[in-house]
Design an enzyme around this catalytic site. Structure first.
Site, PDB file in Angstrom:
ATOM      1  N   LYS A  51     -21.891 -13.899 -14.516  1.00  0.00           N
ATOM      2  CA  LYS A  51     -21.501 -15.121 -13.867  1.00  0.00           C
ATOM      3  C   LYS A  51     -21.594 -14.855 -12.322  1.00  0.00           C
ATOM      4  O   LYS A  51     -21.583 -13.862 -11.913  1.00  0.00           O
ATOM      5  CB  LYS A  51     -20.053 -15.655 -14.177  1.00  0.00           C
ATOM      6  CG  LYS A  51     -18.883 -14.847 -13.964  1.00  0.00           C
ATOM      7  CD  LYS A  51     -18.474 -15.273 -12.364  1.00  0.00           C
ATOM      8  CE  LYS A  51     -17.123 -14.237 -11.971  1.00  0.00           C
ATOM      9  NZ  LYS A  51     -16.924 -14.315 -10.546  1.00  0.00           N
ATOM     10  N   ASP A 107     -11.659 -13.786 -16.047  1.00  0.00           N
ATOM     11  CA  ASP A 107     -12.879 -14.423 -16.194  1.00  0.00           C
ATOM     12  C   ASP A 107     -13.278 -14.635 -17.725  1.00  0.00           C
ATOM     13  O   ASP A 107     -14.403 -15.246 -17.594  1.00  0.00           O
ATOM     14  CB  ASP A 107     -13.941 -13.780 -15.400  1.00  0.00           C
ATOM     15  CG  ASP A 107     -13.854 -13.763 -14.090  1.00  0.00           C
ATOM     16  OD1 ASP A 107     -13.358 -14.779 -13.449  1.00  0.00           O
ATOM     17  OD2 ASP A 107     -14.173 -12.679 -13.164  1.00  0.00           O
TER      18      ASP A 107
END
Ligand code: C5P
Length: 297
Positions: free
Chosen positions: A8, A133
């Site tokens: 990401k 995350d």
């Protein structure tokens, strides 16, 4: 079963406040990228992990891929184990969510492999206990993420963006960067994520580049001055904007075309071995072979 655990990137990261337990409440615009680790899963008696690839990560129970498998097994009372093979490509201590992506892929993959009846919400709350995350990596694509990473709003976006990622130095510890932020005399609050979301959805790379920002950048640069040098270099080679992703130490550059990104990739790869050419992706975990093919989410 083989899965890709996608890295990401942060277009934005701003810090709203600090909780009593020391965690920071954030507002972020995140995208998954095509680049990622490969994870192979097979049913076995025990949960085991074997590693390949050049990045050094722990091979024991502290690895988030193992934590994810153990949490899922305990939560659903599963008798079976799994052999997990991880081809690690995502740089470590980079702010690219590598460990979290692996954990998300293991959660989704083992849910299929073990035939569990787990809802998206159940997996999301398990994910939040593994790392900040992991909830994003389960969903992937483009999301506005707030709280401590546990509040997610998916953003429909018909466009993808060309990105070059460079880790120009050793990794950074997330905790160390947040502590350095707390010690700043005038900690920056960070960018305007509303504006960044607008631009992302419109496919306006230049507008997105102007809205980008990372409140942790100033805290990390004294620890790793290479981050600032690398951001300047990416912009010199044509990035509309370059900045640190997450808590670093990787830097992302946004480009207006694939050709522009390729040219900068070629130049940066000569300086920094950990240079990656990629694009944003609409998923956090994808399946490359196994019982079913295609994207899991
Ligand atoms: O959740 P994760 O393991 O990535 O967090 C590592 C450390 O980073 C935490 O122990 C905390 O010190 C810091 N952190 C924070 N605020 C967040 C996320 C992480 O202060 N939202």
């Amino acid at each position: 079963m083989q899965l890709i655990a996608h890295a990401k990137i942060n277009w934005t990261l701003s810090i709203q406040s600090r909780r009593a337990d020391g965690y920071h409440l954030l507002d972020m615009l995140l995208s998954s990228v095509q680049f990622g680790d490969t994870i192979s899963l097979e049913e076995a008696d025990e949960i085991t992990l074997s590693l390949s690839g050049r990045q050094t990560v722990p091979g024991d129970a502290s690895n988030l891929a193992v934590k994810a498998a153990v949490s899922l097994k305990e939560a659903y009372g599963v008798k079976a184990g799994a052999s997990i093979r991880l081809a690690k490509r995502i740089p470590v201590g980079a702010g690219l969510g590598g460990g979290s992506a692996d954990a998300a892929a293991v959660l989704l993959g083992l849910t299929r492999l073990w035939g569990l009846d787990a809802s998206g919400e159940e997996l999301a709350s398990l994910a939040a206990t593994i790392g900040s995350d992991v909830p994003f990596c389960l969903v992937g694509g483009q999301c506005r993420v707030s709280g401590v990473g546990d509040r997610l709003r998916q953003i429909d976006c018909a466009y993808s963006y060309d990105v070059v990622i460079v880790q120009p130095c050793r990794g950074l510890s997330t905790q160390a960067v947040f502590s350095a932020y707390d010690r700043l005399d005038a900690p920056p609050k960070g960018p305007d994520t509303d504006k960044a979301v607008d631009m992302l959805v419109k496919g306006d790379a230049l507008g997105l580049s102007r809205a980008m920002g990372n409140a942790l950048h100033a805290a990390a640069v004294p620890m790793r001055p290479e981050i600032a040098v690398c951001a300047q270099t990416l912009e010199h080679f044509g990035a509309l904007r370059a900045q640190m992703t997450g808590s670093g130490s990787a830097v992302i550059g946004l480009f207006e075309s694939t050709n522009a990104a390729k040219a900068a990739y070629g130049a940066c790869a000569k300086i920094w071995p950990k240079t990656i050419l990629t694009r944003t992706a609409p998923y956090g975990v994808s399946m490359v072979s196994g019982k079913r093919s295609g994207h899991i989410i």
